[in-house]
Design a protein around this motif. Structure first.
Motif, mmCIF file in Angstrom:
data_model
loop_
_atom_site.group_PDB
_atom_site.id
_atom_site.type_symbol
_atom_site.label_atom_id
_atom_site.label_comp_id
_atom_site.label_asym_id
_atom_site.label_seq_id
_atom_site.Cartn_x
_atom_site.Cartn_y
_atom_site.Cartn_z
ATOM 1 N N GLY A 98 0.290 -11.122 3.219
ATOM 2 C CA GLY A 98 1.003 -10.346 2.225
ATOM 3 C C GLY A 98 1.884 -11.222 1.362
ATOM 4 O O GLY A 98 2.538 -12.140 1.855
ATOM 5 N N ARG A 103 -1.118 -6.655 0.160
ATOM 6 C CA ARG A 103 -1.673 -7.195 1.409
ATOM 7 C C ARG A 103 -3.177 -7.355 1.252
ATOM 8 O O ARG A 103 -3.846 -6.519 0.654
ATOM 9 C CB ARG A 103 -1.356 -6.277 2.583
ATOM 10 C CG ARG A 103 0.147 -6.294 2.863
ATOM 11 C CD ARG A 103 0.469 -5.748 4.185
ATOM 12 N NE ARG A 103 1.917 -5.735 4.349
ATOM 13 C CZ ARG A 103 2.535 -5.134 5.326
ATOM 14 N NH1 ARG A 103 1.839 -4.493 6.246
ATOM 15 N NH2 ARG A 103 3.835 -5.165 5.412
ATOM 16 N N TYR A 120 -4.742 -2.266 1.423
ATOM 17 C CA TYR A 120 -5.269 -3.605 1.698
ATOM 18 C C TYR A 120 -6.455 -3.866 0.773
ATOM 19 O O TYR A 120 -7.255 -2.977 0.521
ATOM 20 C CB TYR A 120 -5.739 -3.726 3.154
ATOM 21 C CG TYR A 120 -4.640 -3.502 4.157
ATOM 22 C CD1 TYR A 120 -3.883 -4.567 4.635
ATOM 23 C CD2 TYR A 120 -4.335 -2.225 4.610
ATOM 24 C CE1 TYR A 120 -2.865 -4.365 5.552
ATOM 25 C CE2 TYR A 120 -3.322 -2.010 5.522
ATOM 26 C CZ TYR A 120 -2.587 -3.077 5.994
ATOM 27 O OH TYR A 120 -1.576 -2.868 6.901
#
Length: 155
Positions: A98, A103, A120
């Protein structure tokens, strides 16, 4: 202070969600491929007009493109499945890293997936930014495109 931990179960769920998403995309591509194959077939019991042949040729070309896309998607699924998502103490394939409020799962190009309210994105090792972050640990800084950033999460 930024949370710098993600348990192994969460990492597996992230990987599995990315695999499921890639499989859904592959299924859609294969469905389109099947449709194009049917469209490319000429009815041998009917007279063939020049326009029919042209449309069949175009459908055949599209079939080749969709087939290549399906192969690329299958390769992406294999890449994600092969990732070692064990805990990481440095940025490497299979790590979740991250920085800059985002992330990433390192090792495969994927669209975004949300797990437990956190988004993500896949990050390939071919991406230019990977060269800047490879091997870094939490707290390390790096510069990419004249912008300094800090690794604030690693799992």
């Amino acid at each position: 202070m930024t949370d710098t931990t993600t348990d192994a179960d969460t990492k597996l769920r992230i990987r599995d969600a990315l695999i499921a998403q890639a499989r859904t995309e592959l299924e859609a591509t294969n469905d389109n491929l099947d449709d194009e194959l049917r469209a490319a077939e000429l009815d041998q019991d009917e007279p063939v007009r020049p326009d029919d042949t042209s449309q069949s040729d175009e459908a055949g070309e599209l079939k080749g493109l969709l087939g290549a896309a399906a192969e690329a998607q299958e390769g992406r699924i294999a890449e994600i499945e092969a990732l070692d998502v064990s805990p990481a103490d440095a940025v490497r394939p299979g790590a979740i890293v991250g920085f800059g409020g985002q992330r990433f799962l390192v090792g495969a190009a994927t669209p975004d997936v949300e797990i437990d309210g956190v988004e993500y994105t896949g990050l390939t090792t071919d991406a230019p930014i990977y060269a800047a972050i490879e091997g870094l640990t939490v707290g390390d800084t790096f510069t990419f495109r004249d912008r300094e950033q800090q690794i604030d999460f690693l799992a």
